[in-house]
Structure formats: C-alpha cells, structure tokens
Design a protein around this motif. Structure first.
Motif, PDB file in Angstrom:
ATOM      1  N   LEU A 167       0.832  -1.192   0.000  1.00  0.00           N
ATOM      2  CA  LEU A 167       0.000   0.000   0.000  1.00  0.00           C
ATOM      3  C   LEU A 167       0.872   1.249   0.000  1.00  0.00           C
ATOM      4  O   LEU A 167       1.773   1.387   0.832  1.00  0.00           O
ATOM      5  CB  LEU A 167      -0.905   0.022   1.238  1.00  0.00           C
ATOM      6  N   THR A 169      -0.768   4.770  -0.430  1.00  0.00           N
ATOM      7  CA  THR A 169      -2.039   5.384  -0.813  1.00  0.00           C
ATOM      8  C   THR A 169      -2.358   6.687  -0.102  1.00  0.00           C
ATOM      9  O   THR A 169      -3.485   7.177  -0.205  1.00  0.00           O
ATOM     10  CB  THR A 169      -3.186   4.392  -0.551  1.00  0.00           C
ATOM     11  N   ASP A 173      -5.379   3.636   3.740  1.00  0.00           N
ATOM     12  CA  ASP A 173      -5.214   2.244   4.161  1.00  0.00           C
ATOM     13  C   ASP A 173      -6.472   1.684   4.824  1.00  0.00           C
ATOM     14  O   ASP A 173      -6.908   0.572   4.527  1.00  0.00           O
ATOM     15  CB  ASP A 173      -4.038   2.108   5.132  1.00  0.00           C
ATOM     16  N   ILE A 176      -9.241   0.955   2.358  1.00  0.00           N
ATOM     17  CA  ILE A 176      -8.925  -0.188   1.496  1.00  0.00           C
ATOM     18  C   ILE A 176      -9.138  -1.495   2.242  1.00  0.00           C
ATOM     19  O   ILE A 176      -9.702  -2.450   1.700  1.00  0.00           O
ATOM     20  CB  ILE A 176      -7.483  -0.070   0.967  1.00  0.00           C
ATOM     21  N   THR A 192       3.193  -1.010   4.180  1.00  0.00           N
ATOM     22  CA  THR A 192       2.577   0.312   4.080  1.00  0.00           C
ATOM     23  C   THR A 192       3.555   1.368   4.567  1.00  0.00           C
ATOM     24  O   THR A 192       4.676   1.068   4.983  1.00  0.00           O
ATOM     25  CB  THR A 192       1.271   0.368   4.889  1.00  0.00           C
TER      26      THR A 192
END
Length: 247
Positions: A167, A169, A173, A176, A192
């Motif tokens: 991830l 993003t 998170d 998602i 992440t």
C-alpha cells in the motif's frame, strides 16, 4: 494552521492534474533483502501493488528481490499509469489497471492536466500568450475497486494462496482494508507507509494505524526509514506486517 493532506492534494490536482510521493527507492538493498527472505518464508505467490505510481515497487521485486510471480498493480493518476503500463508491458506476469482501491465500488472524479496542449506561462511583463497556449484541465472518472472485488478474480486466475499487499495510498489504508473484509484471510503480509511527523493534519497517526492493522491480525515484522532531513530522525517508515492468522 497546518494544511491538510486533502487540501494540499486538491491544489495539486487543480494545478498540475496529479502528483504523489514516490515509493521507496529501488536502491534500498536492506528492504529488498528482507522482502526476499519474507517472500520465501511466507511462500508469496501473488503481489497486489496499490498506489503503484510508475512501477517502482514492481521493478524492485524483479530486479532486487528476485520475485518472478504475478504482480497486479493499481494506479489512478493517468500520467503515472502510462509509465507503469509501459514498464509492465514487457512482463507477461505483471498486470496493471487504471483504478483506485477503496471501501466500496464506484467512481472517483479527477482533474487532470492536458499536457499535449500545455505551454509555459508568459513572464509577467511579456505579452500575454493566446488562450490556446494555456494548460487545460480535463475531468476524468477513475473506477474504484475493492479488495473483495479483485482478490477472488486474481486468485482464480493465478491460483495464488499467499498474497503480499503493498500500500502506498496517502492515508487510504483503512478504507482499502474495510473494502477487503472477506479477502484479508488470504493476505499473508502487508507493506505500508507510516509517518511519525504529521506534516498534514489528516495523515493518520502511526500508532493509531499500527493499532488498526493489529486489530486485523497484522503484526509488524520490520521497519525501514524512507525519508529524513539532514542530521535528523526519519519521519517516514516503510513497515512490513505479517498476518498472524494466515496459513
């Protein structure tokens, strides 16, 4: 008052179409070495790359981790996606999609600059350029997918059992993972970004985000600093987490 991530990105979209911080550099040998061991230990047989940008993470996997299995990359920004698509075109195991992942299926409107008709602005004292030489902003609609939507199809196509989810993003998170409640059991590990210095008010606090992942049974496995000011502590980390319930 500090700017919010949403307001800052909104200004970028309006002015330049889209922009985002890149994933960690492919020269990060320590992270690549860790991923190589982790992939072997967990028997990773599918990578889902969310927020793929221009394909830096996929290139890292191929060139430095030694992963040769299927990759599914998702990127919403048109300019970044064009580069990603070109990079993946020579790799039959690398699938790319012009989409964003979220909590529910839908569409995301974006303002994108028309680079084909872009001309630099004239200097302040110069004669004003004709209107046709100014940048034009085009409205595009990007599909929103969910993990529960994409994972079953990817597993059917690849026969994958042990998924690695990456991830990048910018604070999406939680949304998602909320869109993947049924798919999380098949995800063996997640990578992440965590921020210790909240430059934007709506960036999630790293401790809160870690608690959120742990509530989903993902336990931190390793941390790698990815940004820091000169002679200062890192303010951004890449975090790898393992699903303690995955078998």
């Amino acid at each position: 008052m500090r700017p919010t991530l949403k307001s800052t990105l909104g200004a970028m979209f309006e002015t330049f179409g889209a922009h985002r911080a890149t994933t960690p550099p492919s020269g990060d040998i320590a992270m690549a070495a860790h991923l190589a061991v982790l992939f072997k230990s967990l028997k990773i047989d599918l990578v889902i790359d969310v927020g793929a940008d221009q394909g830096q993470f996929g290139t890292l996997l191929r060139d430095h981790v030694g992963y040769t299995g299927p990759i599914a990359s998702f990127e919403p920004i048109p300019a970044s996606f064009a580069t990603l698509q070109h990079r993946a075109s020579i790799d039959p195991m690398w699938q790319v999609e012009h989409a964003v992942l979220g909590e529910a299926l839908g569409d995301l409107p974006l303002n994108v600059i028309d680079l084909q008709n872009f001309r630099p602005a004239a200097p302040p004292h110069a004669q004003r350029a004709p209107a046709r030489h100014t940048a034009k902003i085009k409205r595009q609609t990007i599909p929103v997918r969910t993990l529960d939507d994409i994972v079953p199809a990817l597993r059917t196509r690849t026969k994958a059992r042990h998924i690695f989810l990456k991830l990048d993003t910018n604070a999406r998170d939680r949304a998602i993972l909320h869109g993947g409640e049924h798919a999380l059991g098949t995800i063996a590990a997640i990578q992440t970004e965590l921020y210790t210095d909240r430059q934007f008010e709506d960036l999630p606090h790293y401790l809160g985000l870690l608690s959120f992942f742990q509530a989903k049974h993902f336990t931190p496995n390793q941390f790698f600093p990815t940004t820091a000011e000169a002679n200062a502590q890192p303010t951004r980390f890449t975090c790898c987490m393992v699903n303690t319930f995955h078998r």
